[in-house]
Scaffold this motif. Structure first.
Motif, PDB file in Angstrom:
ATOM      1  N   TYR A   1       4.944  -4.515  -5.336  1.00 60.49           N
ATOM      2  CA  TYR A   1       6.080  -3.737  -4.829  1.00 60.49           C
ATOM      3  C   TYR A   1       6.063  -3.621  -3.308  1.00 60.49           C
ATOM      4  O   TYR A   1       7.121  -3.547  -2.668  1.00 60.49           O
ATOM      5  N   ARG A   2       4.891  -3.590  -2.714  1.00 61.20           N
ATOM      6  CA  ARG A   2       4.829  -3.593  -1.250  1.00 61.20           C
ATOM      7  C   ARG A   2       5.394  -4.898  -0.697  1.00 61.20           C
ATOM      8  O   ARG A   2       6.098  -4.907   0.324  1.00 61.20           O
ATOM      9  N   CYS A   3       5.083  -5.993  -1.381  1.00 58.83           N
ATOM     10  CA  CYS A   3       5.608  -7.293  -0.964  1.00 58.83           C
ATOM     11  C   CYS A   3       7.130  -7.333  -1.098  1.00 58.83           C
ATOM     12  O   CYS A   3       7.835  -7.803  -0.202  1.00 58.83           O
ATOM     13  N   ILE A   4       7.658  -6.806  -2.202  1.00 56.28           N
ATOM     14  CA  ILE A   4       9.110  -6.751  -2.409  1.00 56.28           C
ATOM     15  C   ILE A   4       9.760  -5.852  -1.354  1.00 56.28           C
ATOM     16  O   ILE A   4      10.790  -6.214  -0.758  1.00 56.28           O
ATOM     17  N   PHE A   5       9.166  -4.691  -1.106  1.00 50.75           N
ATOM     18  CA  PHE A   5       9.690  -3.749  -0.114  1.00 50.75           C
ATOM     19  C   PHE A   5       9.837  -4.425   1.251  1.00 50.75           C
ATOM     20  O   PHE A   5      10.872  -4.303   1.922  1.00 50.75           O
ATOM     21  N   GLU A   6       8.795  -5.145   1.655  1.00 46.64           N
ATOM     22  CA  GLU A   6       8.802  -5.769   2.985  1.00 46.64           C
ATOM     23  C   GLU A   6       9.922  -6.791   3.117  1.00 46.64           C
ATOM     24  O   GLU A   6      10.559  -6.905   4.168  1.00 46.64           O
ATOM     25  N   GLN A   7      10.194  -7.544   2.040  1.00 50.73           N
ATOM     26  CA  GLN A   7      11.233  -8.570   2.126  1.00 50.73           C
ATOM     27  C   GLN A   7      12.635  -7.989   1.985  1.00 50.73           C
ATOM     28  O   GLN A   7      13.584  -8.507   2.572  1.00 50.73           O
ATOM     29  N   VAL A   8      12.768  -6.891   1.266  1.00 50.28           N
ATOM     30  CA  VAL A   8      14.086  -6.265   1.112  1.00 50.28           C
ATOM     31  C   VAL A   8      14.469  -5.461   2.350  1.00 50.28           C
ATOM     32  O   VAL A   8      15.610  -5.522   2.821  1.00 50.28           O
ATOM     33  N   LEU A   9      13.508  -4.725   2.917  1.00 49.20           N
ATOM     34  CA  LEU A   9      13.815  -3.851   4.050  1.00 49.20           C
ATOM     35  C   LEU A   9      13.454  -4.453   5.403  1.00 49.20           C
ATOM     36  O   LEU A   9      13.827  -3.902   6.442  1.00 49.20           O
ATOM     37  N   GLY A  10      12.688  -5.540   5.404  1.00 42.12           N
ATOM     38  CA  GLY A  10      12.375  -6.186   6.669  1.00 42.12           C
ATOM     39  C   GLY A  10      11.175  -5.639   7.388  1.00 42.12           C
ATOM     40  O   GLY A  10      10.863  -6.050   8.504  1.00 42.12           O
ATOM     41  N   HIS A  11      10.487  -4.677   6.770  1.00 44.94           N
ATOM     42  CA  HIS A  11       9.260  -4.144   7.369  1.00 44.94           C
ATOM     43  C   HIS A  11       8.361  -3.638   6.251  1.00 44.94           C
ATOM     44  O   HIS A  11       8.839  -3.324   5.136  1.00 44.94           O
ATOM     45  N   ALA A  12       7.081  -3.557   6.519  1.00 46.07           N
ATOM     46  CA  ALA A  12       6.130  -3.126   5.494  1.00 46.07           C
ATOM     47  C   ALA A  12       6.188  -1.619   5.314  1.00 46.07           C
ATOM     48  O   ALA A  12       6.455  -0.881   6.260  1.00 46.07           O
ATOM     49  N   PRO A  13       5.937  -1.143   4.078  1.00 40.38           N
ATOM     50  CA  PRO A  13       5.844   0.304   3.882  1.00 40.38           C
ATOM     51  C   PRO A  13       4.554   0.824   4.496  1.00 40.38           C
ATOM     52  O   PRO A  13       3.640   0.050   4.794  1.00 40.38           O
ATOM     53  N   PRO A  14       4.456   2.124   4.726  1.00 40.45           N
ATOM     54  CA  PRO A  14       3.209   2.681   5.262  1.00 40.45           C
ATOM     55  C   PRO A  14       2.027   2.310   4.360  1.00 40.45           C
ATOM     56  O   PRO A  14       2.160   2.239   3.139  1.00 40.45           O
ATOM     57  N   THR A  15       0.887   2.052   4.969  1.00 43.29           N
ATOM     58  CA  THR A  15      -0.274   1.602   4.204  1.00 43.29           C
ATOM     59  C   THR A  15      -0.909   2.720   3.398  1.00 43.29           C
ATOM     60  O   THR A  15      -1.614   2.466   2.434  1.00 43.29           O
ATOM     61  N   THR A  16      -0.676   3.977   3.774  1.00 42.22           N
ATOM     62  CA  THR A  16      -1.254   5.100   3.032  1.00 42.22           C
ATOM     63  C   THR A  16      -0.186   6.153   2.777  1.00 42.22           C
ATOM     64  O   THR A  16       0.815   6.240   3.492  1.00 42.22           O
TER      65      THR A  16
ATOM     66  N   ARG B   1       1.975   6.561   0.435  1.00 41.52           N
ATOM     67  CA  ARG B   1       3.284   6.188  -0.107  1.00 41.52           C
ATOM     68  C   ARG B   1       3.161   5.969  -1.608  1.00 41.52           C
ATOM     69  O   ARG B   1       2.540   5.007  -2.056  1.00 41.52           O
ATOM     70  N   HIS B   2       3.721   6.842  -2.407  1.00 42.98           N
ATOM     71  CA  HIS B   2       3.683   6.708  -3.855  1.00 42.98           C
ATOM     72  C   HIS B   2       4.543   5.522  -4.275  1.00 42.98           C
ATOM     73  O   HIS B   2       5.522   5.185  -3.626  1.00 42.98           O
ATOM     74  N   LEU B   3       4.181   4.893  -5.395  1.00 43.52           N
ATOM     75  CA  LEU B   3       4.907   3.724  -5.864  1.00 43.52           C
ATOM     76  C   LEU B   3       6.379   4.027  -6.082  1.00 43.52           C
ATOM     77  O   LEU B   3       7.250   3.197  -5.771  1.00 43.52           O
ATOM     78  N   ASP B   4       6.691   5.216  -6.579  1.00 42.80           N
ATOM     79  CA  ASP B   4       8.096   5.576  -6.787  1.00 42.80           C
ATOM     80  C   ASP B   4       8.857   5.641  -5.468  1.00 42.80           C
ATOM     81  O   ASP B   4      10.061   5.350  -5.415  1.00 42.80           O
ATOM     82  N   GLU B   5       8.183   6.037  -4.388  1.00 39.58           N
ATOM     83  CA  GLU B   5       8.846   6.069  -3.082  1.00 39.58           C
ATOM     84  C   GLU B   5       9.183   4.666  -2.616  1.00 39.58           C
ATOM     85  O   GLU B   5      10.236   4.440  -1.994  1.00 39.58           O
ATOM     86  N   ILE B   6       8.280   3.725  -2.879  1.00 43.60           N
ATOM     87  CA  ILE B   6       8.545   2.337  -2.515  1.00 43.60           C
ATOM     88  C   ILE B   6       9.733   1.811  -3.315  1.00 43.60           C
ATOM     89  O   ILE B   6      10.644   1.172  -2.764  1.00 43.60           O
ATOM     90  N   LYS B   7       9.768   2.110  -4.618  1.00 42.65           N
ATOM     91  CA  LYS B   7      10.902   1.681  -5.447  1.00 42.65           C
ATOM     92  C   LYS B   7      12.196   2.331  -4.961  1.00 42.65           C
ATOM     93  O   LYS B   7      13.255   1.689  -4.923  1.00 42.65           O
ATOM     94  N   ARG B   8      12.120   3.614  -4.571  1.00 43.23           N
ATOM     95  CA  ARG B   8      13.308   4.318  -4.092  1.00 43.23           C
ATOM     96  C   ARG B   8      13.848   3.655  -2.824  1.00 43.23           C
ATOM     97  O   ARG B   8      15.062   3.496  -2.663  1.00 43.23           O
TER      98      ARG B   8
END
Length: 388
Positions: free
Chosen positions: A100-115, A117-124
């Motif tokens: 999901y971190r990999c998907i987040f980075e490609q959808v939003l153009g930047h990586a999510p915070p490394t610490t 960040r709950h999985l549901d927040e990444i999905k949101r």
């Protein structure tokens, strides 16, 4: 480049060395028109405001699966915002969090915070961007067989394919890619996943020798200066890659042979460069294939390699008779072992006359002997047992 006989220290044989990297995306995908059409058909509904279809892409390594998907994904990303493609290499990312971190980075153009960040927040975050553009998500799970080994295949497919239930987005599509021909990814899916996972199976057969040569010739035109690689040597490299059934072996051989010539300050690749490169490139593949053989198959392969080095008769019947002096084995077991060596891609069994098929090694006989050398050489005495 000048026309002197030797390269200067600041000269190179490579017009564009990136062309010979495995991550390189060619401008044209050769000999995969049917597969491209099937993938484009699955994406078409998403371009019209619907949901993309799913697929399982199967084929041996080096048959263009990854290149085809990444090329289509790049074209989609460059031409529309209605479809958001996300490519995941499951060899490296196989946990839900990593995927999901990999998907987040490609959808939003930047990586999510490394610490923190709950999985549901990444999905949101992913869902919010998809809703913003009324876009459909399509995820490629490359080397998805690693997800089955990690026990995360069903969890990830279930979550990705059912994102729409919780986050009010269009149903996602999944392209699951595998080089493990013994693995049925659809059969690996449990009942809850199969209710939403209805993949089209798209097969990628090995390239023929002619197709491999055309692919390599295209890379040579783009990546090397003129006359660096003589055509007979390109033919030889294409034949080796076809024997391995892996176009990537050919690309790596071209690169390695040119590097060897360049290191010596020569402007043209020589037959010796190809020979040396072949041993360096194919030896790891040979070792991997030999490692998968049984003890009896390895013992027979070692005997075949030694016999080939001696220039002896390589008819299967002659090998069977001669092997009795060292490796007593019944005819049925002998032919089972021989077929196993052929299935492993180490020997070819060529139809002949008289004493059965001719056994031809696909690799240098000395390299084969080294790869499967027994800890103790077989004793020259007959016993009543068969090879294990």
């Amino acid at each position: 480049m000048t026309h002197s006989s030797l390269l200067r220290s600041d000269e190179t044989l490579f017009r564009d060395p990136e062309v010979f990297e495995f991550t390189y995306l060619p401008g044209e995908i050769h000999h995969r028109d049917a597969q491209v059409r099937e993938l484009a058909f699955l994406l078409r509904p998403a371009l019209r405001g619907g949901s993309a279809g799913s697929a399982v892409l199967r084929g041996p390594p080096g048959t263009g699966k990854t290149t085809t998907v990444r090329r289509i994904f790049r074209e989609v990303a460059e031409t529309t915002r209605r479809v958001v493609p996300a490519y995941v290499n499951c060899l490296h990312d196989r946990t839900p969090s990593a995927v999901y971190r990999c998907i987040f980075e490609q959808v939003l153009g930047h990586a999510p915070p490394t610490t923190g960040r709950h999985l549901d927040e990444i999905k949101r975050g992913v869902a919010a961007r998809l809703r913003e553009h009324d876009a459909a998500l399509v995820v490629c799970l490359d080397d998805a067989n690693y997800l089955t080994a990690a026990g995360t295949f069903n969890t990830l497919l279930y979550q990705i394919l059912r994102l729409y239930e919780k986050w009010d987005v269009r149903k996602a599509g999944v392209f699951a890619v595998t080089s493990d021909l013994a693995l049925n990814l659809y059969a690996e899916a449990d009942a809850s996943v199969r209710s939403v996972f209805h993949p089209t199976e798209i097969n990628f057969p090995p390239y023929t020798r002619t197709e491999i040569r055309e692919i390599l010739a295209d890379r040579v035109r783009q990546g090397l200066y003129p006359r660096v690689l003589p055509k007979p040597l390109l033919d030889r490299i294409a034949a080796i890659a076809a024997g391995e059934q892996d176009v990537r072996v050919g690309i790596d051989l071209v690169r390695a042979a040119c590097l060897r010539a360049e290191k010596d300050g020569r402007r043209r690749v020589s037959p010796g460069d190809v020979t040396a490169a072949t041993r360096a490139v194919t030896a790891p593949a040979l070792r991997n294939r030999a490692a998968g053989l049984s003890t009896g198959e390895r013992a027979l392969l070692w005997w075949i390699a030694e016999r080939s080095r001696d220039g002896a008769d390589m008819a299967s019947g002659a090998i069977f008779e001669a092997a009795q002096e060292y490796l007593p084995v019944g005819k049925t077991t002998y032919h089972e072992h021989l077929n196993a060596l052929a299935n492993a891609g180490i020997v070819d069994l060529v139809p002949g006359t008289g004493r059965g098929r001719e056994v031809r090694l696909r690799y240098d006989a000395g390299d084969v002997a080294t790869a499967c050398k027994p800890r103790t050489q077989p004793a020259k005495s007959r016993t009543d047992h068969e090879l294990p």
